[in-house]
Design a protein around this motif. Structure first.
Motif, PDB file in Angstrom:
ATOM      1  N   VAL A 259       0.840  -1.188   0.000  1.00 24.40           N
ATOM      2  CA  VAL A 259       0.000   0.000   0.000  1.00 24.40           C
ATOM      3  C   VAL A 259       0.879   1.243   0.000  1.00 24.40           C
ATOM      4  O   VAL A 259       1.813   1.350   0.806  1.00 24.40           O
ATOM      5  N   LYS A 260       0.604   2.156  -0.915  1.00 28.12           N
ATOM      6  CA  LYS A 260       1.340   3.405  -0.985  1.00 28.12           C
ATOM      7  C   LYS A 260       1.252   4.147   0.347  1.00 28.12           C
ATOM      8  O   LYS A 260       0.167   4.320   0.909  1.00 28.12           O
ATOM      9  N   CYS A 261       2.405   4.567   0.864  1.00 27.11           N
ATOM     10  CA  CYS A 261       2.526   5.259   2.162  1.00 27.11           C
ATOM     11  C   CYS A 261       2.156   4.365   3.343  1.00 27.11           C
ATOM     12  O   CYS A 261       1.843   4.862   4.425  1.00 27.11           O
ATOM     13  N   GLY A 262       2.198   3.059   3.153  1.00 20.01           N
ATOM     14  CA  GLY A 262       1.986   2.137   4.263  1.00 20.01           C
ATOM     15  C   GLY A 262       0.538   1.751   4.458  1.00 20.01           C
ATOM     16  O   GLY A 262      -0.388   2.352   3.905  1.00 20.01           O
ATOM     17  N   MET A 263       0.351   0.715   5.296  1.00 24.65           N
ATOM     18  CA  MET A 263      -0.990   0.166   5.517  1.00 24.65           C
ATOM     19  C   MET A 263      -1.936   1.176   6.149  1.00 24.65           C
ATOM     20  O   MET A 263      -3.157   1.058   6.046  1.00 24.65           O
ATOM     21  N   GLY A 264      -1.374   2.187   6.821  1.00 21.78           N
ATOM     22  CA  GLY A 264      -2.223   3.219   7.397  1.00 21.78           C
ATOM     23  C   GLY A 264      -3.019   3.983   6.350  1.00 21.78           C
ATOM     24  O   GLY A 264      -4.016   4.636   6.687  1.00 21.78           O
ATOM     25  N   SER A 265      -2.616   3.912   5.091  1.00 19.91           N
ATOM     26  CA  SER A 265      -3.379   4.578   4.036  1.00 19.91           C
ATOM     27  C   SER A 265      -4.768   3.976   3.894  1.00 19.91           C
ATOM     28  O   SER A 265      -5.710   4.660   3.473  1.00 19.91           O
ATOM     29  N   ILE A 266      -4.911   2.689   4.225  1.00 21.80           N
ATOM     30  CA  ILE A 266      -6.239   2.064   4.173  1.00 21.80           C
ATOM     31  C   ILE A 266      -7.155   2.703   5.197  1.00 21.80           C
ATOM     32  O   ILE A 266      -8.273   3.128   4.873  1.00 21.80           O
ATOM     33  N   THR A 267      -6.691   2.809   6.429  1.00 21.81           N
ATOM     34  CA  THR A 267      -7.563   3.345   7.477  1.00 21.81           C
ATOM     35  C   THR A 267      -7.688   4.866   7.382  1.00 21.81           C
ATOM     36  O   THR A 267      -8.706   5.426   7.791  1.00 21.81           O
ATOM     37  N   ARG A 268      -6.676   5.537   6.821  1.00 26.70           N
ATOM     38  CA  ARG A 268      -6.840   6.974   6.578  1.00 26.70           C
ATOM     39  C   ARG A 268      -7.915   7.218   5.522  1.00 26.70           C
ATOM     40  O   ARG A 268      -8.730   8.137   5.660  1.00 26.70           O
ATOM     41  N   ALA A 269      -7.925   6.393   4.470  1.00 27.05           N
ATOM     42  CA  ALA A 269      -8.956   6.531   3.449  1.00 27.05           C
ATOM     43  C   ALA A 269     -10.332   6.209   4.022  1.00 27.05           C
ATOM     44  O   ALA A 269     -11.323   6.886   3.715  1.00 27.05           O
ATOM     45  N   LEU A 270     -10.407   5.184   4.863  1.00 28.61           N
ATOM     46  CA  LEU A 270     -11.680   4.843   5.503  1.00 28.61           C
ATOM     47  C   LEU A 270     -12.142   5.973   6.414  1.00 28.61           C
ATOM     48  O   LEU A 270     -13.342   6.292   6.465  1.00 28.61           O
ATOM     49  N   SER A 271     -11.221   6.586   7.150  1.00 27.43           N
ATOM     50  CA  SER A 271     -11.570   7.706   8.020  1.00 27.43           C
ATOM     51  C   SER A 271     -12.120   8.867   7.205  1.00 27.43           C
ATOM     52  O   SER A 271     -13.116   9.503   7.585  1.00 27.43           O
ATOM     53  N   ALA A 272     -11.495   9.158   6.056  1.00 24.55           N
ATOM     54  CA  ALA A 272     -11.975  10.232   5.191  1.00 24.55           C
ATOM     55  C   ALA A 272     -13.358   9.911   4.636  1.00 24.55           C
ATOM     56  O   ALA A 272     -14.222  10.794   4.528  1.00 24.55           O
ATOM     57  N   ALA A 273     -13.582   8.638   4.294  1.00 25.20           N
ATOM     58  CA  ALA A 273     -14.909   8.240   3.815  1.00 25.20           C
ATOM     59  C   ALA A 273     -15.944   8.415   4.915  1.00 25.20           C
ATOM     60  O   ALA A 273     -17.067   8.883   4.659  1.00 25.20           O
ATOM     61  N   CYS A 274     -15.584   8.040   6.146  1.00 29.16           N
ATOM     62  CA  CYS A 274     -16.506   8.230   7.268  1.00 29.16           C
ATOM     63  C   CYS A 274     -16.883   9.704   7.409  1.00 29.16           C
ATOM     64  O   CYS A 274     -18.066  10.049   7.582  1.00 29.16           O
ATOM     65  N   GLU A 275     -15.901  10.578   7.348  1.00 24.49           N
ATOM     66  CA  GLU A 275     -16.179  12.005   7.479  1.00 24.49           C
ATOM     67  C   GLU A 275     -17.082  12.492   6.344  1.00 24.49           C
ATOM     68  O   GLU A 275     -17.979  13.308   6.558  1.00 24.49           O
ATOM     69  N   GLU A 276     -16.854  11.976   5.142  1.00 27.07           N
ATOM     70  CA  GLU A 276     -17.697  12.356   4.006  1.00 27.07           C
ATOM     71  C   GLU A 276     -19.153  11.956   4.247  1.00 27.07           C
ATOM     72  O   GLU A 276     -20.078  12.654   3.840  1.00 27.07           O
ATOM     73  N   PHE A 277     -19.347  10.823   4.925  1.00 26.20           N
ATOM     74  CA  PHE A 277     -20.697  10.329   5.179  1.00 26.20           C
ATOM     75  C   PHE A 277     -21.265  10.842   6.504  1.00 26.20           C
ATOM     76  O   PHE A 277     -22.299  10.359   6.969  1.00 26.20           O
ATOM     77  N   GLY A 278     -20.594  11.803   7.128  1.00 23.91           N
ATOM     78  CA  GLY A 278     -21.128  12.430   8.332  1.00 23.91           C
ATOM     79  C   GLY A 278     -20.848  11.703   9.617  1.00 23.91           C
ATOM     80  O   GLY A 278     -21.444  12.019  10.658  1.00 23.91           O
TER      81      GLY A 278
END
Length: 534
Positions: A237-256
């Protein structure tokens, strides 16, 4: 912080975030509370040494589902998985090597160095494993259901469906469900280098050697992700496995979804409903009460019910089942900062062999031996070693001209006999580097910083009981919805309105996301039933 939500998710690991994102996307008001100061659980990227970023626990990915990436639009939030070719290069004690290539002709040539017969059989084996995995996958990863042994019509339907399998595929299905990695691989291949490399997909993180029954199931389990011809395709994963959970966190914020870090849960709040005790929200360690119509825990089930729930409201049989779940952690991680690349024995200079995992393990007998030593509390002098250098494909994780290397190790005892990991930590690292040095000449001199995560460190810092990577032992019972406790399927618990969604639930561990997705469907169904008066 609001004090009222539809759903509270406890724990911001990847499954908790997946569950929260799907519920937020469906229009529910959701909060995620996480005890650590950042999201990610075991799926994180950390700056372990200044300027050097590592995937601290999970190192690579194969299981995380493409449909989750698409449903939650994670690529838009920066998630990128890079293919590695070769994905694995096994470095052998006699100086030879076996590289697993994406090109079939190159793969055939690699295996032919050891056995032309095995080179021919490899692709047939891979096709058979994929067929069997496709057959089993709906029962492993599909929508929630009751345990099949309690749903006799469903069990009969599955048994009838197996009659449609080719005889060889049926034999392979039975072998992978109940046999050992050694038994399955011995039926297909003769060359030890090929067999031991394939066997690791059945023993990784497991309290068992390749001869232990049940290890073949994990080989099948890993076939349910992205695959090469005959084995999982472990991507970086680009920039490490934390990119998965960072992307998930951003999706959560997008969905309120509201995400609160540094907020440990003290207890699950319970109250009375017309028929039973029911979940009413959570109390945080700082005394804050947050109300919710449902709570979902992404934490390990034993931790959840051992620390957050009043034991008097849980049936004794349920408590006993959780207490008896094995949590033996056998894996360790070593993170190294390098000021230059080592050599790789058998190769000249810098080349594509650095792209994937460099694997050091002599044979399956050796794996069985070090597993037995681990059971006796003996730290291995010649462990199962897998080395990855993520900075080769992703230079941004290290300072210019420098590199990061992560070593996955097995089998490490949780409690070394007669000592502690703190007492032997440095001597163990010295011995490890001395063992690896002949395979990677110059490695020891290139190390500027080093850190060992033994099983107790993984437990303490990541929060995985026993240091177990899967939230508990993996077994074929997961296929039949017996995880974590038989009789409580669909991610339900004995407490109405309280659900589980972590790796300790069906289908199991790894960076999969399926438990979080399936649990979100269960919670949505729970709300629909409440609206319909059931």
């Amino acid at each position: 912080m609001s004090d009222t939500y539809d759903v509270i998710v406890v724990g911001a690991g990847h499954n908790g975030l997946v569950c929260a994102a799907y519920l937020g996307q469906a229009g529910y008001r959701v909060a995620v509370v996480e005890r650590r100061d950042f999201v990610g659980g075991a799926c994180i990227t950390e700056e372990v040494f200044p300027g050097h970023r590592f995937s601290t626990a999970s190192l690579v990915t194969t299981l995380f589902r493409k449909e989750i990436i698409e449903d939650l639009k994670l690529a838009k939030h920066g998630l990128r998985v890079m293919e590695r070719d070769p994905s694995v290069t096994a470095l052998l004690a006699d100086g030879r090597h076996l590289s697993f290539r994406s090109d079939p002709a190159k793969m055939h040539a690699e295996i032919s160095k050891f056995s032309v017969r095995d080179a021919d059989a490899y692709f047939e084996y891979g096709a058979a494993m994929r067929r069997v995995a496709r057959f089993a996958e709906p029962y492993v990863t599909g929508a929630s259901r009751a345990p099949l042994f309690e749903d006799i019509p469903a069990l009969k339907a599955i048994l009838q469906a197996t009659a449609g399998l080719d005889d060889k595929d049926l034999r392979l299905l039975v072998g992978t469900l109940f046999g050992s990695a050694r038994e399955v691989l011995d039926e297909w291949f003769e060359s030890e280098p090929l067999k031991v490399t394939l066997a690791t997909d059945g023993t990784v993180g497991v309290d068992g050697g390749p001869s232990t029954p049940g290890t073949a199931y994990l080989m099948l389990y890993h076939q349910m992700g992205t695959t090469e011809d005959a084995r999982p395709s472990w991507g970086q994963v680009k920039c490490g496995m934390g990119s998965i959970t960072r992307a998930l966190s951003a999706a959560c914020e997008e969905f309120g979804v509201d995400i609160y870090t540094g907020k440990a849960v003290k207890q699950i709040l319970l109250g009375s409903c017309p028929r039973a005790i029911a979940c009413r929200g959570v109390e945080l360690e700082d005394g804050t009460h947050i109300s919710a119509k449902a709570v979902v825990s992404a934490a390990d089930p034993s931790t959840t019910f051992g620390k957050m729930v009043d034991p008097d409201v849980v049936p004794a049989s349920y408590r006993a089942a959780l207490a008896n779940r094995p949590h033996v952690g056998v894996a360790g991680k070593v993170h190294l900062a390098l000021d230059r690349l080592p050599e790789v024995r058998g190769f000249d200079g810098f080349g594509e062999h650095f792209n994937g995992t460099l694997q050091i393990l002599p044979d399956m007998d050796h794996l069985d031996l070090v597993h037995a030593e681990m059971r006796a509390g003996i730290p291995p002098t010649k462990p199962h070693v897998e080395c990855s250098i993520p900075s080769i494909l992703d230079p941004d994780v290290a300072p210019p001209g420098k590199h990061v290397m992560s070593m996955y190790l097995q089998y490490l005892p949780y409690q070394p006999a007669g000592t502690t990991w703190d007492e032997i930590r440095e001597s163990f690292l010295d011995n490890l580097l001395a063992y690896v040095e002949p395979y990677l000449p110059g490695l020891t001199a290139a190390v500027t910083h080093r850190k060992l995560f033994a099983p107790p460190d993984i437990e303490r810092e990541i929060g995985l009981p026993g240091g177990n990577l899967y939230h508990g032992a993996m077994s074929p019972l997961d296929l039949f919805a017996g995880r974590p406790v038989a009789g409580y399927p669909d991610y339900h618990t004995p407490v109405p309105g309280f659900f589980l969604c972590g790796s300790g639930t069906r289908p199991g561990g790894g960076v999969f996301g399926i438990p979080g997705r399936n649990a979100s469907e269960t919670v949505r169904r729970y709300f629909m039933e409440r609206r319909n008066g059931r």
